[in-house]
Design a protein around this motif. Structure first.
Motif: not given
Length: 325
Positions: A5-11, A13-25, A41-47
Motif C-alpha cells: 500500500s505504501a509503495r502504491l502511494l509512492k508510485l 506520487s511519482l507518476l503525478q510529476q509532469p514527466k515520463e518515467w521508464s520502468g527501470a527508473a 501499475v496494473d493495480k493503479l489502473r484497476n483503482l
C-alpha cells in the motif's frame, strides 16, 4: 522494501510529476524489480488511475481519464489549495463559492495540525478584496460540516436590530448571494424554515445530535425571498406597473423578489400595463429609495410607512432644488 500500500502511494506520487518515467527508473525509486512495477501499475489502473504506457522507452505517465481520481498532495500543495479555496469561498471567483466550501470542508477534515497553523497564519497576514461582510473561515467550515453531516447546530445570532438570541437548528444548505453567505435551516424553536446571515452567527461547538434531513427544503426562489429582505431592518413592498420580466432586469435575486400580480388591465397614470410585486429590504431607507429611483416604470409603495415618508421628503427636497422656468 516498502509495504504494497505504501509503495502504491509512492508510485502514484511519482507518476503525478509532469514527466515520463521508464520502468527501470521507477524500479530504482521504489527499490523493487521492473516486474513489480508493472504489477503495481496494473493495480493503479484497476483503482481508476489512467496510467498510460509511453511507447519507445518502456515507460509510464499519468494520463487524463473520464473521472477524477484521488490526488496526492505534498504539504506545500495542500497549503496552496486550501488558501485558494478559502479565497474562492469568499466570493473572489463568481459562481464558485458554494463548491469551494464543499471542497474546502473535505480538505480541512484531513489536514494535519501543522498545516492548519500555516494556513491560519497566511490568512491573518493576507489582504482580501473588499466585498460584503466578512465571514470567519472557521465559522464557514463549521456550518458547512454541520450541513454535510446532518448535525443539529446551536449558535448565537445577532438580529438586524442588534438583539442577540440563541438558535437551535437543523442546517440544510449554504447559499452565497454574491454579497453574503446565508444558512438555510429548520428552526426548531419556531418550527419553520429560516435564513441566517453567517457574518452574524457564532456556532456553539460541539454540534448536536444527527437528524434526518427534511424533504421539503425550500427551493431557490423561497430561499432568495428570505435572503433578499428577511434579515433587514426595513422590509418594503412595492407595486410596479410593468411586466415581471422587465422589473426583474432591474433587481438581482439577492436584492429583491419579483412576483407577477396580474395581466394588462390596471391603468396607472392613464397607461394599461401589467402589475408586479417587488419585495426587498435594507438597513437604510435611502438605499431602498435609491433602487426605486432607478426604476423606469411607475410604482406605488405599499409599505413600510417610514419609506413612504422618506420618499415624500426626498421628492419635496428634489423638487425645491429645481429653479423655476
Amino acid at each position: 522494501m516498502l509495504e504494497t500500500s505504501a509503495r502504491l502511494l509512492k508510485l502514484l506520487s511519482l507518476l503525478q510529476q509532469p514527466k515520463e518515467w521508464s520502468g527501470a527508473a521507477l524500479a530504482d525509486e521504489l527499490a523493487v524489480g521492473v516486474r513489480t512495477v508493472r504489477r503495481d501499475v496494473d493495480k493503479l489502473r484497476n483503482l481508476g488511475y489512467p496510467v498510460d504506457a509511453v511507447p519507445g522507452v518502456a515507460g509510464y505517465r499519468l494520463g487524463s481519464g473520464a473521472a477524477l481520481p484521488p490526488l496526492l498532495l505534498d504539504d506545500e500543495e495542500a497549503v496552496a489549495v486550501a488558501i485558494g479555496l478559502r479565497a474562492a469561498a469568499s466570493g473572489t471567483v463568481a459562481g464558485t463559492e458554494e463548491s469551494s466550501v464543499r471542497a474546502l470542508t473535505k480538505l480541512e477534515q484531513v489536514l494535519p495540525s501543522r498545516l492548519r497553523h500555516r494556513i491560519e497564519l497566511l490568512q491573518q497576514v493576507a489582504v482580501t478584496p473588499a466585498g460584503g461582510p466578512s465571514v470567519q473561515p472557521d465559522v464557514l467550515l463549521a456550518v458547512a460540516a454541520a450541513c454535510r453531516d446532518h448535525q443539529r447546530l446551536r449558535f448565537d445570532y445577532s438580529n438586524h436590530d442588534g438583539t442577540a438570541t440563541t438558535r437551535t437548528t437543523e442546517p440544510h444548505r449554504l447559499v452565497h448571494t454574491g454579497r453574503r453567505w446565508y444558512l438555510v435551516a429548520w428552526d426548531l424553536d419556531r418550527t419553520d424554515w429560516r435564513t441566517f446571515r453567517l457574518d452574524r452567527l457564532e456556532p456553539r461547538i460541539p454540534t448536536g445530535p444527527r437528524f434526518t434531513p427534511r424533504e421539503e427544503v425550500p427551493d431557490i426562489a423561497t430561499t432568495n425571498r428570505g435572503v433578499a429582505y428577511g434579515g433587514y431592518r426595513y422590509q418594503a413592498r412595492i407595486l410596479v406597473h410593468a411586466p415581471a420580466e422587465q422589473v426583474a432586469d432591474r433587481f438581482g435575486p439577492s436584492v429583491a423578489t419579483v412576483t407577477p400580480i396580474d395581466g394588462a388591465h390596471t391603468k396607472p397614470f392613464g397607461m394599461e400595463t401589467a402589475t408586479t410585486l417587488v419585495e426587498t429590504g435594507a438597513n437604510s431607507l435611502d438605499e431602498i429609495a435609491f433602487y426605486l429611483g432607478r426604476l423606469d416604470h411607475p410604482f406605488e409603495i405599499q409599505s413600510p410607512p417610514e419609506l413612504i415618508e422618506r420618499v415624500r421628503d426626498l421628492a419635496t427636497r428634489l423638487a425645491a432644488s429645481i429653479p423655476p422656468p
